[in-house]
Design an enzyme around this catalytic site. Structure first.
Site, mmCIF file in Angstrom:
data_model
loop_
_atom_site.group_PDB
_atom_site.id
_atom_site.type_symbol
_atom_site.label_atom_id
_atom_site.label_comp_id
_atom_site.label_asym_id
_atom_site.label_seq_id
_atom_site.Cartn_x
_atom_site.Cartn_y
_atom_site.Cartn_z
ATOM 1 N N LYS A 90 -51.926 31.549 -0.119
ATOM 2 C CA LYS A 90 -52.814 30.863 0.818
ATOM 3 C C LYS A 90 -53.340 31.908 1.814
ATOM 4 C CE LYS A 90 -53.640 28.998 4.786
ATOM 5 N NZ LYS A 90 -54.983 29.369 5.303
ATOM 6 N N GLY A 115 -48.600 36.767 10.495
ATOM 7 C CA GLY A 115 -49.555 36.089 11.360
ATOM 8 C C GLY A 115 -49.040 36.027 12.778
ATOM 9 N N SER A 116 -49.466 35.008 13.485
ATOM 10 C CA SER A 116 -49.132 34.910 14.899
ATOM 11 C C SER A 116 -47.712 34.376 15.107
ATOM 12 C CB SER A 116 -50.128 33.972 15.583
ATOM 13 O OG SER A 116 -49.996 32.675 15.037
ATOM 14 N N ASN A 117 -47.164 34.640 16.279
ATOM 15 C CA ASN A 117 -45.804 34.189 16.582
ATOM 16 C C ASN A 117 -45.690 32.678 16.610
ATOM 17 O OD1 ASN A 117 -45.742 37.034 17.296
ATOM 18 N ND2 ASN A 117 -43.708 36.550 18.078
ATOM 19 N N VAL A 131 -47.398 30.303 15.027
ATOM 20 C CA VAL A 131 -47.373 29.703 13.688
ATOM 21 C C VAL A 131 -46.111 30.136 12.940
ATOM 22 C CG1 VAL A 131 -48.541 29.589 11.459
ATOM 23 C CG2 VAL A 131 -49.886 29.499 13.561
ATOM 24 N N GLY A 132 -45.771 31.417 13.070
ATOM 25 C CA GLY A 132 -44.603 31.940 12.362
ATOM 26 C C GLY A 132 -43.314 31.222 12.720
ATOM 27 N N GLU A 135 -43.655 38.404 9.572
ATOM 28 C CA GLU A 135 -44.158 39.598 10.253
ATOM 29 C C GLU A 135 -45.173 39.113 11.273
ATOM 30 O OE1 GLU A 135 -43.066 42.538 10.327
ATOM 31 O OE2 GLU A 135 -41.694 42.384 8.625
ATOM 32 N N CYS A 189 -52.013 44.480 13.982
ATOM 33 C CA CYS A 189 -50.731 44.116 14.589
ATOM 34 C C CYS A 189 -50.101 45.333 15.244
ATOM 35 C CB CYS A 189 -49.804 43.526 13.545
ATOM 36 S SG CYS A 189 -49.631 44.592 12.127
ATOM 37 N N GLU A 204 -49.992 39.470 23.442
ATOM 38 C CA GLU A 204 -50.874 40.115 22.475
ATOM 39 C C GLU A 204 -52.301 39.608 22.660
ATOM 40 O OE1 GLU A 204 -50.626 38.960 18.230
ATOM 41 O OE2 GLU A 204 -50.374 41.107 17.850
HETATM 42 P P1 NAP Z 1 -52.264 32.890 12.307
HETATM 43 O O1 NAP Z 1 -53.233 32.056 13.022
HETATM 44 O O2 NAP Z 1 -50.824 32.711 12.605
HETATM 45 O O3 NAP Z 1 -52.516 32.642 10.746
HETATM 46 C C1 NAP Z 1 -51.802 33.292 9.733
HETATM 47 C C2 NAP Z 1 -51.828 32.434 8.487
HETATM 48 O O4 NAP Z 1 -51.066 31.246 8.698
HETATM 49 C C3 NAP Z 1 -53.221 31.969 8.102
HETATM 50 O O5 NAP Z 1 -53.333 31.962 6.705
HETATM 51 C C4 NAP Z 1 -53.254 30.572 8.683
HETATM 52 O O6 NAP Z 1 -54.212 29.735 8.105
HETATM 53 C C5 NAP Z 1 -51.845 30.117 8.382
HETATM 54 N N1 NAP Z 1 -51.393 28.945 9.157
HETATM 55 C C6 NAP Z 1 -51.925 28.426 10.295
HETATM 56 N N2 NAP Z 1 -51.216 27.332 10.674
HETATM 57 C C7 NAP Z 1 -50.226 27.157 9.774
HETATM 58 C C8 NAP Z 1 -49.155 26.208 9.623
HETATM 59 N N3 NAP Z 1 -48.966 25.216 10.481
HETATM 60 N N4 NAP Z 1 -48.321 26.359 8.577
HETATM 61 C C9 NAP Z 1 -48.466 27.369 7.713
HETATM 62 N N5 NAP Z 1 -49.459 28.281 7.782
HETATM 63 C C10 NAP Z 1 -50.328 28.189 8.808
HETATM 64 O O7 NAP Z 1 -52.588 34.441 12.484
HETATM 65 P P2 NAP Z 1 -54.013 35.103 12.381
HETATM 66 O O8 NAP Z 1 -54.795 34.676 13.565
HETATM 67 O O9 NAP Z 1 -54.596 34.896 11.040
HETATM 68 O O10 NAP Z 1 -53.605 36.658 12.449
HETATM 69 C C11 NAP Z 1 -53.396 37.357 13.634
HETATM 70 C C12 NAP Z 1 -51.903 37.529 13.924
HETATM 71 O O11 NAP Z 1 -51.234 38.155 12.843
HETATM 72 C C13 NAP Z 1 -51.633 38.412 15.109
HETATM 73 O O12 NAP Z 1 -50.636 37.841 15.918
HETATM 74 C C14 NAP Z 1 -51.127 39.702 14.476
HETATM 75 O O13 NAP Z 1 -50.333 40.494 15.306
HETATM 76 C C15 NAP Z 1 -50.378 39.191 13.317
HETATM 77 N N6 NAP Z 1 -50.201 40.247 12.313
HETATM 78 C C16 NAP Z 1 -48.946 40.777 12.109
HETATM 79 C C17 NAP Z 1 -48.753 41.786 11.179
HETATM 80 C C18 NAP Z 1 -47.391 42.367 10.925
HETATM 81 O O14 NAP Z 1 -47.186 42.913 9.844
HETATM 82 N N7 NAP Z 1 -46.452 42.280 11.851
HETATM 83 C C19 NAP Z 1 -49.828 42.256 10.434
HETATM 84 C C20 NAP Z 1 -51.086 41.720 10.672
HETATM 85 C C21 NAP Z 1 -51.248 40.695 11.601
HETATM 86 P P3 NAP Z 1 -55.686 29.596 8.786
HETATM 87 O O15 NAP Z 1 -56.440 30.734 8.270
HETATM 88 O O16 NAP Z 1 -56.223 28.320 8.311
HETATM 89 O O17 NAP Z 1 -55.502 29.645 10.282
#
Ligand code: NAP
Ligand code: MG
Length: 489
Positions: A178, A231-233, A235-236, A253, A287, A388
């Site tokens: 996904k 992804g974000s904290n 959601v994670g 992550e 990130c 962040e």
């Molecule tokens: P996000 O909003 O948390 O989304 C990540 C993924 O989760 C997307 O595919 C999103 O779908 C999905 N999602 C949203 N709500 C969900 C739920 N309730 N249940 C399951 N999945 C759900 O993060 P983002 O805005 O895409 O990315 C930015 C974040 O990623 C930043 O915080 C960044 O630091 C972090 N990041 C971390 C790393 C690492 O390796 N540590 C690497 C890159 C990025 P949608 O697309 O529909 O929202």
């Protein structure tokens, strides 16, 4: 068929299929929203269920597929992706916004990742032990988990899916993938590459759609054995609860608030270059981006002046333009988030030295551009120093000693990456020993990671597991211990 008319589909059980909802979402170019790259399905739980069933069925065969055959498919995928690097890199730049150099570079990184994991099925995956009885053959081997849910963000839409999917498949699991709703085209292209490489039906299933529906359904599905998430904290953490509650294995992550420390002996021009690249490459949407520069008092003035001058010199524009250093934010929502943090910084009393506003001259008005932004006099406790931002904003924090600089660096909830600029080996080692970060750099920027070594954060940045390199085996497999005794003669 004009690109704008292209309607894309999910990929389930070896077929391209429409989503059950019939709803579609446009994929826009954040550098110029007049360009629509295609329309992608907004799937529902029904589609997730089909995908999981297909993956579960395929697992029975895929897990028994000999390692060398799995390896051959991954090798082929690497070659196909390499041949299509320019095309996929361009798609990445058009839908995510980073520069074309970074886009193609990310795809080539993806090729390296595939090559590394293509080697994994050919490497040892167990240990042999001696037993207390003479005729016992005793070993422990790594076996796959089953169906893995792969949920990824938009900021590295090629590299992150590949550093999850490649080990997932190499070790014999099947996947329901996904991708982020903002970057569906690159996910489509990655899936095409695997299909062309000969991956059997059902082994990889792609389901587009909103995270709150599709991601949620994956996390909750009883047949999904494990979920790997970047992804974000917010959601994670939620996903962790939902999935671990039903006993699934979960890997997170998450975000970062990565510091670059500048010691008083540092070459300031060099330090400025590392800060600039760390803060503004990929528009600060990594990130591992540098979002805090912690500078020793005696050099903070000179350093800040040089950094501001450098930030002002950066060419901002569409990533497809070869002269561009920094592209747009990925979406209007992200732009508003970044602008609101800039406002917060000003309210908190940080000094805005450059940037801090949208860029909308000429054709830039069609994209989500924000000027490279530098704050000085940032106090460690300010929200812009703790949370962040995920945009082209960097704050300079002054420290009286290296000890204090490290304390400030550690004084946040995150611990992904960190770097120090110094010529003094003692300072470098003090930093390496005391810094709370999963990835530590000395004299290189906070961003940047080799594909064959462990990657991941400490504290709030991860769930203790690591991705990439052989470390990926820990998450994507489980251990089976076997006692084989001779039957009575
Ligand atoms: P996000 O909003 O948390 O989304 C990540 C993924 O989760 C997307 O595919 C999103 O779908 C999905 N999602 C949203 N709500 C969900 C739920 N309730 N249940 C399951 N999945 C759900 O993060 P983002 O805005 O895409 O990315 C930015 C974040 O990623 C930043 O915080 C960044 O630091 C972090 N990041 C971390 C790393 C690492 O390796 N540590 C690497 C890159 C990025 P949608 O697309 O529909 O929202
Ligand atoms: Mg999001």
């Amino acid at each position: 068929m004009a690109v704008a008319e292209r309607r894309f589909r999910n990929y389930i059980a070896g077929e391209w299929v429409d989503a059950s909802s019939g709803e579609m979402r446009p994929d826009e170019n954040p550098a110029d929203v007049r360009e629509i790259l295609g329309f992608f399905p907004r799937s529902t739980e029904v589609d997730v269920d089909r995908a999981v069933e297909a993956a579960a069925e395929a697992f029975a065969t895929w897990r028994r597929t000999p390692g060398p055959q799995r390896a051959a498919i991954l090798h082929k995928a690497a070659n196909i992706l390499e041949a299509r690097a320019r095309e996929v890199g361009e798609a990445l730049t058009r839908e995510e916004g980073k520069t074309i150099g970074e886009g193609v570079g990310e795809v080539l990184r993806g090729v390296q990742i595939l090559r590394f994991f293509a080697g994994e099925p050919l490497r040892p995956f167990g240990e042999v032990f001696s037993a207390t009885t003479a005729d016992t053959f005793l070993w422990a081997e790594r076996v796959p988990l089953g169906v893995v849910g792969v949920i990824t963000p938009w900021n590295f839409p090629v590299a992150i899916p590949l550093w999850k999917l490649a080990p997932c498949l190499a070790y014999g699991n099947t996947a329901v993938f996904k991708p982020a709703e903002l970057t569906p085209l690159t996910a489509h292209l990655i899936t095409e590459v695997f299909i062309e490489a000969g991956l059997p039906p059902g082994v990889l299933n792609l389901v587009h759609g909103p995270g709150s529906v599709v991601g949620e359904a994956i996390a909750r599905h009883p047949k999904v054995t494990a979920v790997t998430f970047t992804g974000s904290n917010a959601v994670g953490r939620h996903l962790y609860q939902v999935a671990s509650e039903r006993g699934a294995k979960v890997q997170l992550e998450l975000g970062g608030k990565n510091p670059l420390l500048v010691a008083d002996d540092a070459d300031l021009n060099f330090a400025v270059e590392l800060a600039t690249s760390g803060a503004f490459r990929s528009t600060g949407q990594k990130c591992t981006a540098t979002s805090r520069v912690i500078v020793l008092e005696s050099v903070v003035r000179d350093f800040t002046e040089k950094l501001v001058e450098r930030a002002r010199s950066l060419k901002v524009g569409p990533g497809m333009d070869a002269a561009t250093y920094m592209g747009p934010l990925v979406s209007e929502e992200q732009r508003q988030r970044v602008l609101s943090y800039i406002e917060t910084g000003e309210q908190e009393g940080a000094r805005l030295l450059t940037g801090g506003h949208e860029l909308a001259e000429g054709d830039l008005r069609y994209g989500y551009f924000v000027a490279p932004t530098v704050f000085a006099d940032v106090a460690p406790g300010m929200r812009i120093a703790q949370e962040e931002i995920f945009g082209p904003v960097v704050g300079v924090i002054r420290a009286r000693s290296l000890e204090e600089a490290i304390e400030i660096a550690n004084g946040v909830g995150y611990g992904l990456s960190a770097s120090i600029v110094t010529r003094d080996i003692r300072k470098a080692f003090d930093f390496i020993r005391s810094i709370e970060a999963g990835v530590v750099h000395v004299n290189s920027e906070t961003a940047g990671a080799e594909p064959h070594v462990p990657f991941g954060g400490m504290k709030g940045s991860s769930s203790f597991s690591r991705e990439q390199g052989r470390a990926a085996m820990e998450f994507f497999t489980q251990v089976k211990t076997v006692y084989l005794d001779m039957p009575p003669a």
